[in-house]
Enzyme design. Structure first.
Site, mmCIF file in Angstrom:
data_model
loop_
_atom_site.group_PDB
_atom_site.id
_atom_site.type_symbol
_atom_site.label_atom_id
_atom_site.label_comp_id
_atom_site.label_asym_id
_atom_site.label_seq_id
_atom_site.Cartn_x
_atom_site.Cartn_y
_atom_site.Cartn_z
ATOM 1 N N ARG A 30 0.938 -1.300 0.047
ATOM 2 C CA ARG A 30 0.040 -0.111 0.166
ATOM 3 C C ARG A 30 1.088 1.234 -0.061
ATOM 4 O O ARG A 30 0.585 2.296 0.391
ATOM 5 C CB ARG A 30 -0.915 -0.056 1.140
ATOM 6 C CG ARG A 30 -2.310 0.315 0.778
ATOM 7 C CD ARG A 30 -3.275 0.198 1.791
ATOM 8 N NE ARG A 30 -3.972 -0.976 2.125
ATOM 9 C CZ ARG A 30 -4.033 -1.470 3.480
ATOM 10 N NH1 ARG A 30 -3.868 -0.824 4.541
ATOM 11 N NH2 ARG A 30 -4.638 -2.863 3.477
ATOM 12 N N ARG A 34 -3.007 6.724 1.329
ATOM 13 C CA ARG A 34 -3.368 7.987 1.861
ATOM 14 C C ARG A 34 -2.718 8.686 2.799
ATOM 15 O O ARG A 34 -2.763 9.884 3.013
ATOM 16 C CB ARG A 34 -4.902 7.723 2.657
ATOM 17 C CG ARG A 34 -5.917 7.273 1.655
ATOM 18 C CD ARG A 34 -7.126 6.950 2.427
ATOM 19 N NE ARG A 34 -7.251 5.566 2.913
ATOM 20 C CZ ARG A 34 -7.944 5.076 3.918
ATOM 21 N NH1 ARG A 34 -8.958 5.715 4.473
ATOM 22 N NH2 ARG A 34 -7.580 3.862 4.468
ATOM 23 N N ARG A 43 -6.475 11.419 -5.635
ATOM 24 C CA ARG A 43 -7.814 10.589 -5.572
ATOM 25 C C ARG A 43 -8.891 11.647 -5.501
ATOM 26 O O ARG A 43 -10.154 11.375 -6.141
ATOM 27 C CB ARG A 43 -7.793 9.861 -4.313
ATOM 28 C CG ARG A 43 -9.070 9.380 -3.938
ATOM 29 C CD ARG A 43 -8.969 8.177 -2.664
ATOM 30 N NE ARG A 43 -10.266 7.799 -2.329
ATOM 31 C CZ ARG A 43 -10.351 6.875 -1.601
ATOM 32 N NH1 ARG A 43 -9.157 5.956 -1.096
ATOM 33 N NH2 ARG A 43 -11.563 6.330 -1.200
ATOM 34 N N ASP A 80 -6.946 -2.635 -7.217
ATOM 35 C CA ASP A 80 -7.614 -3.411 -6.111
ATOM 36 C C ASP A 80 -7.646 -4.659 -6.198
ATOM 37 O O ASP A 80 -7.746 -5.284 -7.604
ATOM 38 C CB ASP A 80 -8.785 -2.811 -5.753
ATOM 39 C CG ASP A 80 -9.637 -3.190 -4.706
ATOM 40 O OD1 ASP A 80 -10.305 -4.187 -4.490
ATOM 41 O OD2 ASP A 80 -9.333 -2.397 -3.492
ATOM 42 N N TYR A 157 -15.142 -12.033 -0.220
ATOM 43 C CA TYR A 157 -15.966 -10.927 -0.743
ATOM 44 C C TYR A 157 -17.155 -11.439 -1.420
ATOM 45 O O TYR A 157 -18.310 -10.789 -1.368
ATOM 46 C CB TYR A 157 -15.050 -9.990 -1.397
ATOM 47 C CG TYR A 157 -13.945 -9.491 -0.484
ATOM 48 C CD1 TYR A 157 -14.358 -8.389 0.400
ATOM 49 C CD2 TYR A 157 -12.735 -9.917 -0.278
ATOM 50 C CE1 TYR A 157 -13.364 -7.837 1.193
ATOM 51 C CE2 TYR A 157 -11.733 -9.238 0.210
ATOM 52 C CZ TYR A 157 -11.954 -8.200 1.175
ATOM 53 O OH TYR A 157 -11.223 -7.785 2.049
#
Length: 357
Positions: A30, A34, A43, A80, A157
Site C-alpha cells: 500500500r 492515503r 484521488r 484493487d 468477498y
C-alpha cells in the site's frame, strides 16, 4: 518495452531469486496510499477510488508518487484485489466507512455457473493499460510488481458481499456445500491465472498473490480451500518474460504456521506478517524460498530512532546474504508521517550494507 537488463535497480528481483545484492531491497504494501498528500489530491481529482483504479493515467500517477519521495526498490501497480469479481459482474462499489461492497453475491451452484471468466485484455483492459503506462514511465528505474487476490480471499468477498468479521456465510458454504465453494475457487483460479499472466505480458516483472483472509481458516480448511488453489496459480503463471524470470510472492496474512507447506508451492518468496520472527521463518524454509517482511506497520507511528532500531532488529534476525526483501507485515496505515517513511526506507538501506559484504 524496457527489458530486464536495462533496469537501473534490480536488487528487488535479485533478492527474490536469492542472488547477491548490495543492500536489502525495500518496498511497502500500500505504498501508494492515503499517507501521501499528493495521493489524496489525485484521488480527490478522480472523484472516487474505483474511478482512480480504472483510469490508467491516474493509476500510473499514484503508482509513481512514492518513488518520487523515497528510494524504494520496486513499484507496485495501483489497483484493487476485487477487480476480478467486479469483472465477473458482481457490481463492486465502495461505501464510506464500510469498505468494498458487491451488489450481487454468490451462494448457490447456479450463481457460480453463471459467473464468466474474465478476459484480461477485454474485461480488465484498464489494468493492463495501467501496467503498460507505468512500465513506460518507470523507464527502468525499478521493477514493477503486479498482483491479485487469492481465490479464497476473493471468494470471501463474493459470498459475504463485502468485508466480514466472522466469515459466517463463506465458512458455512464451505462446510455445508463444499462442492459449491470448490467450483467457485476453481473458476477464480482460472480467472486469477489469466489475469496475472495478462499483467506479466503487459510488463509486470514480479507477482504477489494476496491471501488476506487465508489466515482465518483452520489448518485443515487452509489446506483444502486456499493453498492448493494458490499452488495451481503459481504453476500456471508465465515463468519467464523479457528474458528473465518472473518471481512470485505468496502472502497469507496470519499464515506463518504454514510456511513449510507454502514453500512447497513453487513460489519464489513468502510474505510474512509481523507475528513471525524472521529468523525462525528462515530456519524453517531454508534455501527453498526468499522471505519478504515483516515490520509491524504501527512501528511507523514511533519516533525515527525507534523505527531505525526495529529495522535493525529485523535485519539482524534475518542475518547475512540475499533472499530478504524488507517490507511491512501488512499495508502502511493512512496517518503515518511521511518523514517516518523516509527514515524507514533509509534505515533499511543504510543498516543492511553489513549483511551483504
Amino acid at each position: 518495452m524496457t527489458s530486464y537488463i536495462t533496469l537501473k535497480n534490480d536488487r528487488f528481483l535479485k533478492a527474490l531469486l536469492k542472488q547477491p545484492v548490495d543492500v536489502t531491497p525495500v518496498w511497502m504494501m500500500r505504498q501508494a496510499g492515503r499517507y501521501l498528500p499528493e495521493y489524496r489530491s489525485t484521488r480527490e481529482k478522480a472523484g472516487d477510488f474505483m474511478t482512480l483504479c480504472k483510469n490508467p493515467q491516474l493509476a500510473c500517477e499514484v503508482t509513481l508518487q512514492p518513488l518520487e519521495r523515497f528510494p524504494l526498490d520496486a513499484a507496485i501497480l495501483f489497483s484493487d484485489i476485487l477487480t476480478i469479481p467486479d469483472a465477473m459482474g458482481l457490481g463492486l462499489y465502495f461505501e464510506g466507512g464500510e469498505g468494498p461492497r458487491f451488489r450481487k453475491t454468490v451462494s448457490t451452484m447456479a450463481d457460480v455457473e453463471h459467473l464468466p471468466i474474465p478476459n484480461a485484455e477485454r474485461d480488465l483492459g484498464y489494468v493492463m493499460q495501467a501496467v503498460r503506462t507505468i512500465r513506460k514511465e518507470l523507464n527502468g528505474l525499478v521493477p514493477l510488481i503486479g498482483f491479485a487476490g487469492s481465490p479464497w480471499t476473493l471468494a470471501t468477498y463474493m459470498v459475504e458481499g463485502g468485508s466480514s468479521k466472522d466469515f459466517r456465510k463463506v465458512k458455512s458454504l464451505a462446510y455445508d456445500m463444499p462442492e459449491v465453494i470448490h467450483a467457485l475457487l476453481t473458476k477464480l483460479t482460472q480467472a486469477v491465472t489469466n489475469y496475472l499472466n495478462g499483467q506479466i505480458l503487459a510488463g509486470a516483472q514480479a507477482i504477489q498473490i494476496f491471501d488476506t483472509w487465508g489466515g482465518n481458516l483452520s489448518t485443515a480448511a487452509y489446506m483444502e480451500f486456499s493453498l492448493p488453489y494458490m499452488e495451481q496459480i503459481v504453476e500456471g503463471l508465465i515463468k519467464e518474460h523479457e528474458g528473465r524470470q518472473v518471481p512470485v510472492i505468496l502472502f497469507t496474512k496470519n499464515g506463518s504456521q504454514w510456511l513449510e507447506a507454502m514453500a512447497n508451492t513453487g513460489a519464489s518468496a513468502l510474505g510474512l506478517d509481523w507475528t513471525c520472527e524472521i529468523k525462525q521463518a528462515r530456519s524453517r524454509v531454508g534455501d527453498k524460498v526468499a522471505l519478504q517482511g515483516n515490520m509491524d506497520p504501527s512501528v511507523l507511528y514511533a519516533n525515527t530512532e525507534a523505527i531505525c532500531e526495529e529495522v535493525g532488529h529485523i535485519l539482524a534476525s534475518y542475518g547475512s546474504d540475499s533472499g530478504h526483501v524488507f517490507n511491512l507485515g501488512h499495508g502502511i496505515t493512512p496517518d503515518v508521517a511521511v518523514e517516518h517513511v523516509a527514515a524507514f526506507v533509509d534505515a533499511v538501506h543504510d543498516l543492511s550494507i553489513r549483511y551483504h559484504r
